[in-house]
Design a protein around this motif. Structure first.
Motif, PDB file in Angstrom:
ATOM      1  N   ILE A   2       1.685   5.197  -7.615  1.00 57.39           N
ATOM      2  CA  ILE A   2       1.767   4.108  -6.634  1.00 57.39           C
ATOM      3  C   ILE A   2       0.419   3.917  -5.946  1.00 57.39           C
ATOM      4  CG2 ILE A   2       2.806   3.419  -4.429  1.00 57.39           C
ATOM      5  CD1 ILE A   2       5.395   4.841  -5.457  1.00 57.39           C
ATOM      6  N   VAL A   3      -0.195   5.001  -5.523  1.00 55.17           N
ATOM      7  CA  VAL A   3      -1.502   4.914  -4.857  1.00 55.17           C
ATOM      8  C   VAL A   3      -2.537   4.328  -5.811  1.00 55.17           C
ATOM      9  CG1 VAL A   3      -3.398   6.278  -3.878  1.00 55.17           C
ATOM     10  CG2 VAL A   3      -1.028   6.738  -3.192  1.00 55.17           C
ATOM     11  N   LYS A   4      -2.494   4.736  -7.077  1.00 51.75           N
ATOM     12  CA  LYS A   4      -3.430   4.196  -8.072  1.00 51.75           C
ATOM     13  C   LYS A   4      -3.245   2.680  -8.212  1.00 51.75           C
ATOM     14  CE  LYS A   4      -4.764   4.521 -12.895  1.00 51.75           C
ATOM     15  NZ  LYS A   4      -4.204   4.586 -14.219  1.00 51.75           N
ATOM     16  N   MET A   5      -2.005   2.226  -8.287  1.00 50.80           N
ATOM     17  CA  MET A   5      -1.731   0.801  -8.424  1.00 50.80           C
ATOM     18  C   MET A   5      -2.213   0.031  -7.185  1.00 50.80           C
ATOM     19  SD  MET A   5       1.903  -1.177  -8.955  1.00 50.80           S
ATOM     20  CE  MET A   5       2.445  -0.720  -7.326  1.00 50.80           C
ATOM     21  N   LEU A   6      -1.985   0.571  -6.015  1.00 47.91           N
ATOM     22  CA  LEU A   6      -2.431  -0.085  -4.783  1.00 47.91           C
ATOM     23  C   LEU A   6      -3.953  -0.220  -4.767  1.00 47.91           C
ATOM     24  CD1 LEU A   6      -0.023   1.694  -2.291  1.00 47.91           C
ATOM     25  CD2 LEU A   6       0.031  -0.727  -2.903  1.00 47.91           C
ATOM     26  N   LYS A   7      -4.630   0.836  -5.162  1.00 48.72           N
ATOM     27  CA  LYS A   7      -6.097   0.791  -5.208  1.00 48.72           C
ATOM     28  C   LYS A   7      -6.586  -0.216  -6.242  1.00 48.72           C
ATOM     29  CE  LYS A   7      -6.992   5.398  -3.417  1.00 48.72           C
ATOM     30  NZ  LYS A   7      -7.497   6.735  -3.682  1.00 48.72           N
ATOM     31  N   GLU A   8      -5.941  -0.261  -7.407  1.00 49.84           N
ATOM     32  CA  GLU A   8      -6.323  -1.212  -8.455  1.00 49.84           C
ATOM     33  C   GLU A   8      -6.186  -2.658  -7.984  1.00 49.84           C
ATOM     34  OE1 GLU A   8      -3.833  -0.161 -11.767  1.00 49.84           O
ATOM     35  OE2 GLU A   8      -5.087   1.549 -12.319  1.00 49.84           O
ATOM     36  N   HIS A   9      -5.288  -2.899  -7.057  1.00 52.27           N
ATOM     37  CA  HIS A   9      -5.078  -4.246  -6.515  1.00 52.27           C
ATOM     38  C   HIS A   9      -5.818  -4.447  -5.192  1.00 52.27           C
ATOM     39  CE1 HIS A   9      -1.847  -4.212  -9.509  1.00 52.27           C
ATOM     40  NE2 HIS A   9      -1.995  -5.526  -9.505  1.00 52.27           N
ATOM     41  N   ALA A  10      -6.739  -3.538  -4.892  1.00 56.00           N
ATOM     42  CA  ALA A  10      -7.587  -3.625  -3.699  1.00 56.00           C
ATOM     43  C   ALA A  10      -6.778  -3.693  -2.402  1.00 56.00           C
ATOM     44  CB  ALA A  10      -8.551  -4.796  -3.809  1.00 56.00           C
ATOM     45  N   ILE A  11      -5.642  -3.024  -2.387  1.00 59.63           N
ATOM     46  CA  ILE A  11      -4.838  -2.938  -1.169  1.00 59.63           C
ATOM     47  C   ILE A  11      -5.258  -1.664  -0.447  1.00 59.63           C
ATOM     48  CG2 ILE A  11      -2.505  -2.692  -0.244  1.00 59.63           C
ATOM     49  CD1 ILE A  11      -1.569  -4.266  -2.762  1.00 59.63           C
ATOM     50  N   SER A  12      -5.665  -1.817   0.797  1.00 60.15           N
ATOM     51  CA  SER A  12      -6.202  -0.650   1.504  1.00 60.15           C
ATOM     52  C   SER A  12      -5.364  -0.218   2.702  1.00 60.15           C
ATOM     53  CB  SER A  12      -7.630  -0.953   1.965  1.00 60.15           C
ATOM     54  OG  SER A  12      -7.641  -2.093   2.806  1.00 60.15           O
ATOM     55  N   ASN A  13      -4.486  -1.064   3.193  1.00 61.83           N
ATOM     56  CA  ASN A  13      -3.707  -0.714   4.368  1.00 61.83           C
ATOM     57  C   ASN A  13      -2.290  -0.317   3.941  1.00 61.83           C
ATOM     58  OD1 ASN A  13      -2.693  -0.392   6.911  1.00 61.83           O
ATOM     59  ND2 ASN A  13      -2.757  -2.556   7.463  1.00 61.83           N
ATOM     60  N   TYR A  14      -2.072   0.952   3.665  1.00 53.79           N
ATOM     61  CA  TYR A  14      -0.778   1.428   3.188  1.00 53.79           C
ATOM     62  C   TYR A  14      -0.615   2.906   3.518  1.00 53.79           C
ATOM     63  CZ  TYR A  14      -3.510   3.453  -0.620  1.00 53.79           C
ATOM     64  OH  TYR A  14      -4.433   4.153  -1.333  1.00 53.79           O
ATOM     65  N   PHE A  15       0.622   3.370   3.461  1.00 52.31           N
ATOM     66  CA  PHE A  15       0.895   4.794   3.443  1.00 52.31           C
ATOM     67  C   PHE A  15       2.070   5.005   2.501  1.00 52.31           C
ATOM     68  CE2 PHE A  15       2.726   2.880   7.232  1.00 52.31           C
ATOM     69  CZ  PHE A  15       4.035   3.346   7.282  1.00 52.31           C
ATOM     70  N   VAL A  16       1.987   6.031   1.693  1.00 56.70           N
ATOM     71  CA  VAL A  16       2.996   6.330   0.689  1.00 56.70           C
ATOM     72  C   VAL A  16       3.535   7.718   0.988  1.00 56.70           C
ATOM     73  CG1 VAL A  16       3.465   6.615  -1.776  1.00 56.70           C
ATOM     74  CG2 VAL A  16       1.769   4.930  -1.015  1.00 56.70           C
ATOM     75  N   GLU A  17       4.839   7.810   1.112  1.00 52.65           N
ATOM     76  CA  GLU A  17       5.477   9.086   1.419  1.00 52.65           C
ATOM     77  C   GLU A  17       6.647   9.300   0.463  1.00 52.65           C
ATOM     78  OE1 GLU A  17       4.473   8.750   6.176  1.00 52.65           O
ATOM     79  OE2 GLU A  17       6.531   8.479   5.510  1.00 52.65           O
ATOM     80  N   ILE A  18       7.002  10.549   0.248  1.00 51.26           N
ATOM     81  CA  ILE A  18       8.092  10.899  -0.652  1.00 51.26           C
ATOM     82  C   ILE A  18       9.254  11.437   0.173  1.00 51.26           C
ATOM     83  CG2 ILE A  18       8.805  12.435  -2.534  1.00 51.26           C
ATOM     84  CD1 ILE A  18       5.868  12.408  -3.447  1.00 51.26           C
ATOM     85  N   TYR A  19      10.464  10.988  -0.175  1.00 46.15           N
ATOM     86  CA  TYR A  19      11.666  11.423   0.532  1.00 46.15           C
ATOM     87  C   TYR A  19      12.713  11.906  -0.454  1.00 46.15           C
ATOM     88  CZ  TYR A  19       9.566   9.328   4.583  1.00 46.15           C
ATOM     89  OH  TYR A  19       8.698   9.046   5.596  1.00 46.15           O
ATOM     90  N   GLU A  20      13.605  12.731   0.034  1.00 46.79           N
ATOM     91  CA  GLU A  20      14.721  13.242  -0.749  1.00 46.79           C
ATOM     92  C   GLU A  20      15.600  12.077  -1.200  1.00 46.79           C
ATOM     93  OE1 GLU A  20      18.548  16.232   0.017  1.00 46.79           O
ATOM     94  OE2 GLU A  20      17.178  15.755   1.656  1.00 46.79           O
TER      95      GLU A  20
END
Length: 191
Positions: free
Chosen positions: A4-22
């Motif tokens: 997900i982080v790789k895809m966001l970077k590839e699309h030049a999206i810089s304002n995000y946070f990615v977290e994992i949940y149960e």
């Protein structure tokens, strides 16, 4: 998370946070846990998820339908945001319910389904009158929607992880299913 982080970077999206949940509470609990401490920073909120619906023959159609009507074009998104800006009483925007969700609306308990007990618990926490329970109410089936943060903010303050059942392939009757049915009512309560 890496993908997900790789895809966001590839699309030049810089304002995000990615977290994992149960895997608990369908898409609802992760949304609440992730946004609980962030949602107050935003005027509007968009909830999306993978919407796999593997138990339905047309589950993929349902997901595509929801995504298209919420994000189908830049113009569509701008129109939705403009509606919020122009109407201070607009609380929740979601597509007309897809045919895949009709079973939720036409079973013997109507829109309530097997969620009466959990709805009553939620209504008490959110201070919504029990007479707001309507077997014919509409709600964002599939729980993908835009909302005005002020309209649904209370939910993020009163719901706890302990309220949710463990994931076991349930199709109805869980706390997450009750929450799905309360977004509109909470928005109504909040004006």
């Amino acid at each position: 998370k890496k993908a997900i982080v790789k895809m966001l970077k590839e699309h030049a999206i810089s304002n995000y946070f990615v977290e994992i949940y149960e895997n608990k509470g369908l898409d609802i609990l992760p949304m609440i846990l992730q946004m609980k401490n962030h949602i107050q920073k935003y005027d509007y909120f968009l909830h999306l998820h993978t919407k796999k619906s593997v138990t339905l023959y047309n589950g993929m159609d349902w997901r595509n339908y929801l995504l298209f009507h919420l994000l189908g074009s830049k113009s569509n998104v701008n129109d939705i945001l403009n509606h919020f800006e122009e109407n201070e009483h607009l609380g929740v925007v979601y597509p007309i319910n897809h045919e895949a969700s009709f079973y939720q609306l036409i079973n013997k308990n109507g829109a309530i389904g097997g969620n009466q007990k959990n709805l009553e618990k939620l209504f008490q926490k959110l201070e919504i009158a029990n007479d707001e329970i309507d077997h014919y109410m509409t709600f964002p089936t599939g729980s993908m929607f835009f909302a005005r943060t002020a309209a649904i903010y209370d939910l993020f303050q009163v719901v706890d992880e302990e309220d949710f059942e463990c994931e076991n392939g349930q199709l109805d009757g869980t706390y997450a299913h009750a929450i799905e049915r309360v977004f509109n009512l909470l928005a109504k309560k909040n004006g």
